[in-house]
Motif scaffolding. Structure first.
Motif, PDB file in Angstrom:
ATOM      1  N   MET A   1       0.831  -1.211   0.000  1.00 24.16           N
ATOM      2  CA  MET A   1       0.000   0.000   0.000  1.00 24.16           C
ATOM      3  C   MET A   1       0.865   1.260   0.000  1.00 24.16           C
ATOM      4  SD  MET A   1      -3.082  -0.909   2.621  1.00 24.16           S
ATOM      5  CE  MET A   1      -3.818   0.706   2.403  1.00 24.16           C
ATOM      6  N   LYS A   2       0.471   2.199  -0.829  1.00 21.01           N
ATOM      7  CA  LYS A   2       1.247   3.432  -0.954  1.00 21.01           C
ATOM      8  C   LYS A   2       1.101   4.308   0.287  1.00 21.01           C
ATOM      9  CE  LYS A   2       1.497   3.852  -5.950  1.00 21.01           C
ATOM     10  NZ  LYS A   2       1.287   4.735  -7.117  1.00 21.01           N
ATOM     11  N   VAL A   3       2.117   5.136   0.518  1.00 20.74           N
ATOM     12  CA  VAL A   3       2.109   6.072   1.647  1.00 20.74           C
ATOM     13  C   VAL A   3       1.746   7.457   1.129  1.00 20.74           C
ATOM     14  CG1 VAL A   3       3.529   7.246   3.373  1.00 20.74           C
ATOM     15  CG2 VAL A   3       3.784   4.783   3.020  1.00 20.74           C
ATOM     16  N   LYS A   4       0.670   8.025   1.678  1.00 21.54           N
ATOM     17  CA  LYS A   4       0.263   9.380   1.297  1.00 21.54           C
ATOM     18  C   LYS A   4       0.281  10.337   2.483  1.00 21.54           C
ATOM     19  CE  LYS A   4      -2.749   7.757  -2.451  1.00 21.54           C
ATOM     20  NZ  LYS A   4      -4.159   7.605  -2.883  1.00 21.54           N
ATOM     21  N   THR A   5       0.040   9.772   3.702  1.00 23.36           N
ATOM     22  CA  THR A   5      -0.023  10.620   4.901  1.00 23.36           C
ATOM     23  C   THR A   5       0.835  10.042   6.029  1.00 23.36           C
ATOM     24  OG1 THR A   5      -1.994   9.420   5.645  1.00 23.36           O
ATOM     25  CG2 THR A   5      -2.353  11.440   4.373  1.00 23.36           C
ATOM     26  N   ILE A   6       1.512  10.933   6.740  1.00 25.00           N
ATOM     27  CA  ILE A   6       2.402  10.542   7.841  1.00 25.00           C
ATOM     28  C   ILE A   6       2.117  11.443   9.041  1.00 25.00           C
ATOM     29  CG2 ILE A   6       4.819  10.387   8.616  1.00 25.00           C
ATOM     30  CD1 ILE A   6       5.597  10.042   5.632  1.00 25.00           C
ATOM     31  N   LEU A   7       2.029  10.844  10.219  1.00 24.74           N
ATOM     32  CA  LEU A   7       1.908  11.624  11.456  1.00 24.74           C
ATOM     33  C   LEU A   7       3.165  11.397  12.290  1.00 24.74           C
ATOM     34  CD1 LEU A   7       0.259  13.462  13.346  1.00 24.74           C
ATOM     35  CD2 LEU A   7      -0.686  11.394  14.387  1.00 24.74           C
ATOM     36  N   VAL A   8       3.885  12.479  12.556  1.00 21.23           N
ATOM     37  CA  VAL A   8       5.096  12.425  13.377  1.00 21.23           C
ATOM     38  C   VAL A   8       4.727  12.860  14.791  1.00 21.23           C
ATOM     39  CG1 VAL A   8       7.445  13.319  13.673  1.00 21.23           C
ATOM     40  CG2 VAL A   8       6.537  12.943  11.368  1.00 21.23           C
ATOM     41  N   TYR A 175      -7.166   9.066  10.098  1.00 20.96           N
ATOM     42  CA  TYR A 175      -6.345   7.920   9.716  1.00 20.96           C
ATOM     43  C   TYR A 175      -5.074   8.393   9.014  1.00 20.96           C
ATOM     44  CZ  TYR A 175      -4.706   3.788   7.225  1.00 20.96           C
ATOM     45  OH  TYR A 175      -3.913   2.780   6.742  1.00 20.96           O
ATOM     46  N   TYR A 176      -3.946   7.792   9.387  1.00 19.77           N
ATOM     47  CA  TYR A 176      -2.659   8.068   8.726  1.00 19.77           C
ATOM     48  C   TYR A 176      -2.056   6.763   8.231  1.00 19.77           C
ATOM     49  CZ  TYR A 176      -2.635  12.846  10.535  1.00 19.77           C
ATOM     50  OH  TYR A 176      -2.937  14.161  10.804  1.00 19.77           O
ATOM     51  N   ASP A 177      -1.347   6.837   7.109  1.00 18.35           N
ATOM     52  CA  ASP A 177      -0.686   5.645   6.575  1.00 18.35           C
ATOM     53  C   ASP A 177       0.500   5.228   7.451  1.00 18.35           C
ATOM     54  OD1 ASP A 177      -2.352   5.490   4.298  1.00 18.35           O
ATOM     55  OD2 ASP A 177      -1.183   7.081   3.338  1.00 18.35           O
ATOM     56  N   ASN A 200      -3.886  -2.717  11.933  1.00 15.49           N
ATOM     57  CA  ASN A 200      -4.408  -2.998  10.586  1.00 15.49           C
ATOM     58  C   ASN A 200      -3.369  -2.630   9.515  1.00 15.49           C
ATOM     59  OD1 ASN A 200      -6.840  -3.916  11.731  1.00 15.49           O
ATOM     60  ND2 ASN A 200      -7.645  -1.833  11.842  1.00 15.49           N
ATOM     61  N   ASN A 201      -3.714  -1.685   8.631  1.00 19.07           N
ATOM     62  CA  ASN A 201      -2.798  -1.329   7.541  1.00 19.07           C
ATOM     63  C   ASN A 201      -1.893  -0.140   7.864  1.00 19.07           C
ATOM     64  OD1 ASN A 201      -3.720  -3.357   5.764  1.00 19.07           O
ATOM     65  ND2 ASN A 201      -5.486  -2.092   5.197  1.00 19.07           N
ATOM     66  N   LEU A 220       2.301  -4.851  18.414  1.00 21.52           N
ATOM     67  CA  LEU A 220       2.247  -4.141  17.142  1.00 21.52           C
ATOM     68  C   LEU A 220       3.423  -4.543  16.247  1.00 21.52           C
ATOM     69  CD1 LEU A 220       1.294  -0.558  18.400  1.00 21.52           C
ATOM     70  CD2 LEU A 220      -0.233  -2.377  17.641  1.00 21.52           C
ATOM     71  N   ARG A 221       3.319  -4.174  14.989  1.00 17.91           N
ATOM     72  CA  ARG A 221       4.321  -4.523  13.982  1.00 17.91           C
ATOM     73  C   ARG A 221       5.186  -3.295  13.669  1.00 17.91           C
ATOM     74  NH1 ARG A 221       0.803  -4.962  10.447  1.00 17.91           N
ATOM     75  NH2 ARG A 221       1.199  -3.027   9.335  1.00 17.91           N
ATOM     76  N   VAL A 222       6.503  -3.477  13.705  1.00 20.28           N
ATOM     77  CA  VAL A 222       7.411  -2.400  13.307  1.00 20.28           C
ATOM     78  C   VAL A 222       7.678  -2.532  11.808  1.00 20.28           C
ATOM     79  CG1 VAL A 222       9.734  -1.432  13.549  1.00 20.28           C
ATOM     80  CG2 VAL A 222       8.515  -2.242  15.580  1.00 20.28           C
TER      81      VAL A 222
END
Length: 249
Positions: A1-8, A175-177, A200-201, A220-222
């Motif tokens: 799945m492509k990344v469009k949004t990121i939350l830092v 929701y963030y990618d 989830n994703n 959780l998954r890293v």
């Protein structure tokens, strides 16, 4: 799945040339910043209750910019004039550079480590006759007291500021990618705010071994980890991952 949004999970950088802004422009992704934790200062009264008298110390060990800010805040609250003879032991160049906000750098005795706290050991050992104060957060890495105790010097650890969980309730339906974390406290804040969080994703990016451990302990998954030899910074790790999933490199 492509990344469009990121939350830092940190405050937005104040410098215009932050690598996050470069990443956003180059990769055409949206990057938001939101501190999952924040720092609150401890009052002078509480510090006195820790049996701390600033007059008793000839050297200060500073592990972060927060430590710098809160040491000088407390000194002002206690009406303590920091003597010109005070020695400053800074964990990194970034901390030492930040010290210039409060002191005339070239006129002070400032000793700088490389990056980790243990790398300060040889410098502290060299000045073992000093009386050291270590102003810090209420959540101290175990290596800090372990290192100081092993050195056998005269030192005192005191809580000058606390790490507090931020209210993130307004993000409940957002929701963030990719979510980016830099400390176990950030993970703690995630589950404090969203006890039923399911990955989830959502991709999770983490910085540092202790943060990786905190993520995995929550089941959780890293997906993205830094620092590594190839990607020493978080922005480099993010860019490599985005290149892979967005462009199939």
């Amino acid at each position: 799945m492509k990344v469009k949004t990121i939350l830092v999970s940190q405050p937005e950088p104040k410098v215009e040339n932050s690598p996050y802004f470069d990443l956003q422009e180059k990769q055409k992704v949206k990057i938001d910043f939101r501190p999952f934790i924040h720092v609150e200062g401890v009052s002078a009264k509480e510090i006195r209750q820790q049996k701390v008298d600033l007059n008793n110390y000839t050297a200060i060990i500073l592990t972060s910019r927060n430590a710098v800010d809160h040491y000088f805040r407390v000194a002002e609250e206690m009406r303590f004039k920091v003597p010109d003879t005070m020695k400053y032991f800074c964990q990194s160049e970034a901390v030492a550079f930040y010290l210039q906000k409060y002191v005339v750098y070239r006129k002070r005795k400032i000793y700088v480590g490389k990056r980790s706290f243990s790398e300060l050991s040889p410098l502290i050992k060299k000045y073992k006759d000093e009386k050291f104060l270590l102003p810090c957060t209420d959540k101290v890495k175990p290596e800090v007291p372990e290192t100081m105790t092993a050195l056998g010097v005269n030192w005192k650890l005191a809580t000058f500021y606390k790490t507090v969980i931020s209210d993130l309730s307004d993000l409940a339906d957002v929701y963030y990618d990719v979510l980016v974390f830099f400390s176990p406290s950030g993970i703690e804040s995630l589950f404090h705010n969203f006890p039923d969080f399911k990955q989830n994703n959502t991709r999770i990016a983490v910085f540092g071994d202790t943060t990786i451990k905190a993520v995995e302990e929550k089941g959780l998954r890293v997906d993205i980890a830094a620092p590594t030899k190839e990607t020493p910074s978080m922005t480099m790790a993010l860019e490599k991952y985005i290149d892979k999933v967005n462009k199939g490199k």
